[in-house]
Design a protein around this motif. Structure first.
Motif, PDB file in Angstrom:
ATOM      1  N   PHE A  70       0.766  -1.135  -0.158  1.00  0.00           N
ATOM      2  CA  PHE A  70       0.094   0.138   0.051  1.00  0.00           C
ATOM      3  C   PHE A  70       0.867   1.332  -0.055  1.00  0.00           C
ATOM      4  O   PHE A  70       0.253   2.320   0.214  1.00  0.00           O
ATOM      5  CB  PHE A  70      -0.786   0.156   1.156  1.00  0.00           C
ATOM      6  CG  PHE A  70      -1.964  -1.168   1.262  1.00  0.00           C
ATOM      7  CD1 PHE A  70      -2.495  -1.433   0.309  1.00  0.00           C
ATOM      8  CD2 PHE A  70      -2.028  -1.854   2.468  1.00  0.00           C
ATOM      9  CE1 PHE A  70      -3.582  -2.396   0.357  1.00  0.00           C
ATOM     10  CE2 PHE A  70      -2.630  -3.037   2.556  1.00  0.00           C
ATOM     11  CZ  PHE A  70      -3.575  -3.094   1.541  1.00  0.00           C
ATOM     12  N   TRP A  71       2.283   1.166  -0.001  1.00  0.00           N
ATOM     13  CA  TRP A  71       3.062   2.307   0.067  1.00  0.00           C
ATOM     14  C   TRP A  71       3.846   2.542  -0.888  1.00  0.00           C
ATOM     15  O   TRP A  71       4.466   1.345  -1.570  1.00  0.00           O
ATOM     16  CB  TRP A  71       3.814   2.073   1.602  1.00  0.00           C
ATOM     17  CG  TRP A  71       3.064   2.158   2.805  1.00  0.00           C
ATOM     18  CD1 TRP A  71       2.076   1.166   3.177  1.00  0.00           C
ATOM     19  CD2 TRP A  71       2.714   3.248   3.708  1.00  0.00           C
ATOM     20  NE1 TRP A  71       1.659   1.505   4.188  1.00  0.00           N
ATOM     21  CE2 TRP A  71       1.899   2.859   4.493  1.00  0.00           C
ATOM     22  CE3 TRP A  71       3.406   4.576   3.505  1.00  0.00           C
ATOM     23  CZ2 TRP A  71       1.488   3.691   5.623  1.00  0.00           C
ATOM     24  CZ3 TRP A  71       3.278   5.319   4.729  1.00  0.00           C
ATOM     25  CH2 TRP A  71       2.063   4.820   5.738  1.00  0.00           C
ATOM     26  N   PRO A  72       4.493   3.671  -1.311  1.00  0.00           N
ATOM     27  CA  PRO A  72       5.332   3.964  -2.214  1.00  0.00           C
ATOM     28  C   PRO A  72       6.666   3.385  -1.689  1.00  0.00           C
ATOM     29  O   PRO A  72       7.028   3.165  -0.486  1.00  0.00           O
ATOM     30  CB  PRO A  72       5.406   5.550  -2.381  1.00  0.00           C
ATOM     31  CG  PRO A  72       4.933   5.929  -0.875  1.00  0.00           C
ATOM     32  CD  PRO A  72       3.887   5.064  -0.414  1.00  0.00           C
ATOM     33  N   MET A  73       7.767   3.055  -2.767  1.00  0.00           N
ATOM     34  CA  MET A  73       8.947   2.616  -2.439  1.00  0.00           C
ATOM     35  C   MET A  73       9.748   3.401  -1.609  1.00  0.00           C
ATOM     36  O   MET A  73      10.525   3.075  -1.068  1.00  0.00           O
ATOM     37  CB  MET A  73       9.761   2.063  -3.732  1.00  0.00           C
ATOM     38  CG  MET A  73       9.030   1.016  -4.330  1.00  0.00           C
ATOM     39  SD  MET A  73       9.120  -0.755  -3.379  1.00  0.00           S
ATOM     40  CE  MET A  73      10.643  -0.966  -3.137  1.00  0.00           C
ATOM     41  N   SER A  74       9.461   4.813  -1.722  1.00  0.00           N
ATOM     42  CA  SER A  74      10.223   5.479  -0.902  1.00  0.00           C
ATOM     43  C   SER A  74      10.346   5.469   0.642  1.00  0.00           C
ATOM     44  O   SER A  74      11.074   5.451   1.255  1.00  0.00           O
ATOM     45  CB  SER A  74       9.811   7.238  -1.327  1.00  0.00           C
ATOM     46  OG  SER A  74       8.590   7.439  -0.974  1.00  0.00           O
ATOM     47  N   HIS A  75       8.982   5.033   0.796  1.00  0.00           N
ATOM     48  CA  HIS A  75       8.630   4.702   2.452  1.00  0.00           C
ATOM     49  C   HIS A  75       9.218   3.308   2.870  1.00  0.00           C
ATOM     50  O   HIS A  75       9.821   3.249   3.751  1.00  0.00           O
ATOM     51  CB  HIS A  75       7.167   4.639   2.626  1.00  0.00           C
ATOM     52  CG  HIS A  75       6.686   4.200   4.053  1.00  0.00           C
ATOM     53  ND1 HIS A  75       6.839   4.825   5.157  1.00  0.00           N
ATOM     54  CD2 HIS A  75       6.155   2.982   4.297  1.00  0.00           C
ATOM     55  CE1 HIS A  75       6.639   4.199   6.115  1.00  0.00           C
ATOM     56  NE2 HIS A  75       6.086   3.178   5.790  1.00  0.00           N
ATOM     57  N   THR A  76       9.155   2.429   1.938  1.00  0.00           N
ATOM     58  CA  THR A  76       9.745   1.253   1.961  1.00  0.00           C
ATOM     59  C   THR A  76      11.155   1.247   2.399  1.00  0.00           C
ATOM     60  O   THR A  76      11.830   0.676   3.078  1.00  0.00           O
ATOM     61  CB  THR A  76       9.315   0.164   0.819  1.00  0.00           C
ATOM     62  OG1 THR A  76       8.136   0.129   0.552  1.00  0.00           O
ATOM     63  CG2 THR A  76      10.123  -1.231   0.996  1.00  0.00           C
ATOM     64  N   ARG A  77      11.866   1.882   1.505  1.00  0.00           N
ATOM     65  CA  ARG A  77      13.358   2.353   1.465  1.00  0.00           C
ATOM     66  C   ARG A  77      13.781   2.999   2.960  1.00  0.00           C
ATOM     67  O   ARG A  77      14.655   2.435   3.481  1.00  0.00           O
ATOM     68  CB  ARG A  77      13.794   3.093   0.395  1.00  0.00           C
ATOM     69  CG  ARG A  77      15.345   3.415   0.398  1.00  0.00           C
ATOM     70  CD  ARG A  77      15.578   4.698  -0.272  1.00  0.00           C
ATOM     71  NE  ARG A  77      15.399   4.155  -1.841  1.00  0.00           N
ATOM     72  CZ  ARG A  77      14.742   4.952  -2.646  1.00  0.00           C
ATOM     73  NH1 ARG A  77      13.865   5.950  -2.090  1.00  0.00           N
ATOM     74  NH2 ARG A  77      14.056   4.592  -3.813  1.00  0.00           N
ATOM     75  N   LYS A  78      12.887   3.671   3.506  1.00  0.00           N
ATOM     76  CA  LYS A  78      13.248   4.184   4.859  1.00  0.00           C
ATOM     77  C   LYS A  78      13.038   3.063   6.056  1.00  0.00           C
ATOM     78  O   LYS A  78      14.027   3.253   6.727  1.00  0.00           O
ATOM     79  CB  LYS A  78      12.201   5.586   5.187  1.00  0.00           C
ATOM     80  CG  LYS A  78      12.443   6.689   4.217  1.00  0.00           C
ATOM     81  CD  LYS A  78      11.459   7.825   4.552  1.00  0.00           C
ATOM     82  CE  LYS A  78      11.761   9.013   3.633  1.00  0.00           C
ATOM     83  NZ  LYS A  78      10.570   9.949   3.920  1.00  0.00           N
ATOM     84  N   MET A  79      12.044   2.458   5.810  1.00  0.00           N
ATOM     85  CA  MET A  79      11.834   1.437   6.850  1.00  0.00           C
ATOM     86  C   MET A  79      12.938   0.550   6.762  1.00  0.00           C
ATOM     87  O   MET A  79      13.514  -0.095   7.811  1.00  0.00           O
ATOM     88  CB  MET A  79      10.644   0.662   6.587  1.00  0.00           C
ATOM     89  CG  MET A  79       9.517   1.562   6.980  1.00  0.00           C
ATOM     90  SD  MET A  79       9.177   2.011   8.706  1.00  0.00           S
ATOM     91  CE  MET A  79       8.543   0.509   9.414  1.00  0.00           C
ATOM     92  N   VAL A  80      13.373  -0.114   5.568  1.00  0.00           N
ATOM     93  CA  VAL A  80      14.571  -0.993   5.373  1.00  0.00           C
ATOM     94  C   VAL A  80      15.848  -0.481   5.677  1.00  0.00           C
ATOM     95  O   VAL A  80      16.481  -1.165   6.377  1.00  0.00           O
ATOM     96  CB  VAL A  80      14.306  -1.734   4.029  1.00  0.00           C
ATOM     97  CG1 VAL A  80      15.642  -2.681   3.724  1.00  0.00           C
ATOM     98  CG2 VAL A  80      13.087  -2.338   3.435  1.00  0.00           C
ATOM     99  N   ASP A  81      15.938   0.649   5.474  1.00  0.00           N
ATOM    100  CA  ASP A  81      17.404   1.269   5.597  1.00  0.00           C
ATOM    101  C   ASP A  81      17.283   1.565   7.353  1.00  0.00           C
ATOM    102  O   ASP A  81      18.484   1.147   7.994  1.00  0.00           O
ATOM    103  CB  ASP A  81      17.361   2.908   5.186  1.00  0.00           C
ATOM    104  CG  ASP A  81      17.782   2.793   3.697  1.00  0.00           C
ATOM    105  OD1 ASP A  81      18.053   1.534   3.135  1.00  0.00           O
ATOM    106  OD2 ASP A  81      17.521   3.784   2.918  1.00  0.00           O
TER     107      ASP A  81
END
Length: 374
Positions: free
Chosen positions: A203-214
């Protein structure tokens, strides 16, 4: 790298026919889908846990135990085990038992759940969801790793001289992923223990995913488990495929528009632009999925949601054929070629699986063939 599917187990009316499957039909379809996943060469089948309509998977261990007897290679996982509303003692015992049935082909994804009314049904308060996740998981780890546990906390009665039975297979607990979409506390929890982190970024853009994984990678290294690139990461995704993108969009649109989770909201075009949902050709799915690596780095598990929104079983099985024959082989090759030395290819397998202890399946008979025929 591991590829697989996850299900949320929704019972949804097919918007093209107006027909709603019964709960029994949906459960039997889930079995057929899982067995098809193994047939087409996927690595993982994962089920969510829900206790409210329109969903049916309220007992993941029952489903996965059934599948353990009818599959040989699949890793049988949860795509959410509700660490907040389940008793850690019951989780410890249920999944250790499942380990024995599946010869180690089991892992779990811990999650808080996103349905507020469920919490009071199990005597809990959603406003304390993070606290519940932290305390319950700390106890669960001890129950799997210590033969005798004395414990006292906030959310359940104390334990004195307690032994969870059965013990984990070969003394090795299932591998644990911590699943979260938006909570940095859960990324921190995964990093603290050196467990896996699964970002179900549907449900989220990859920019948010990147922040969480980082964040998870940085904290994983901070806690001394290895370099950031050695952290174990999984991602979710959604796909619908046909030979050309126009056919895929035309066929999937009514299902998207009426889906119980995102239907009657953004347009299909906006949603595919802003989230990882890919509706198109197999090549488009390959390119989009390879793009996930550009956002989060090399990762270990990719799960796709494919059986939701009222899609009929026949269509889902066709999708799995495409995924197994045209998409995953290409992704395996490309991800392997790009992965640097020293970066784990998969989550750590259970020693029983690594040693090849999994027994061969019995020859199929009319009674044990695909549940589609039942």
């Amino acid at each position: 790298m591991e590829f697989g599917i996850f299900t949320v187990g929704d019972v949804t009316t097919d918007p093209t026919t107006g027909r709603t499957p019964s709960e029994h039909e949906r459960i039997r379809a889930t079995l057929a889908i899982a067995q098809k996943a193994e047939e087409v060469g996927l690595d993982v089948f994962a089920t969510g846990e829900h206790h409210n309509p329109p969903f049916v998977p309220s007992s993941p261990t029952t489903l996965l135990g059934y599948l353990a007897a009818r599959t040989e290679r699949l890793v049988l996982s949860t795509s959410t085990t509700l660490i907040t509303t389940n008793d850690p003692v019951k989780i410890a015992e249920d999944y250790a038992y499942l380990q024995h049935l599946a010869e180690g082909r089991v892992d779990l994804m811990m999650g808080r759940g996103n349905t507020g009314p469920v919490y009071p049904w199990f005597g809990q308060d959603i406003r304390r969801g993070i606290e519940l996740a932290v305390e319950n998981y700390a106890l669960l780890r001890r129950l799997w790793r210590e033969d005798v546990v004395d414990w006292e906390g906030t959310f359940r009665t104390p334990l004195q001289g307690f032994t969870a039975t059965p013990r984990p297979l070969d003394g090795v607990p299932p591998f644990v992923w911590h699943g979260s979409i938006r909570s940095p506390e859960i990324a921190e929890q995964a990093a603290y223990y050196g467990d896996g982190f699964f970002h179900n970024n549907i449900f989220w853009p990859m920019s948010h995913t990147r922040k969480m994984v980082d964040l998870y990678r940085q904290r994983y290294a901070h806690h001394g488990h290895g370099g950031p690139e050695q952290a174990v990461v999984g991602l979710g995704g959604q796909v619908f495929m046909r030979g050309n993108s126009q056919d895929a969009v035309r066929e999937f649109r009514p299902y998207f528009d009426n889906a119980p989770v995102y239907g009657h909201g953004p347009s299909l075009e906006d949603f595919t632009e802003q989230t990882p949902l890919t509706v198109g050709s197999p090549q488009q799915v390959v390119e989009r999925t390879l793009g996930f690596r550009e956002a989060v780095g090399d990762y270990q598990r990719q799960l796709f949601l494919m059986d939701h929104a009222g899609l009929p079983l026949k269509t889902v099985l066709e999708q799995l054929d495409i995924l197994g024959e045209e998409v995953v082989p290409v992704l395996r090759k490309e991800f392997a070629a790009l992965r640097p030395a020293g970066v784990p290819e998969t989550a750590p397998p259970h020693p029983a699986v690594a040693r090849g202890r999994v027994a061969p399946a019995a020859p199929a008979t009319r009674a044990t063939r695909s549940v589609e025929e039942d």
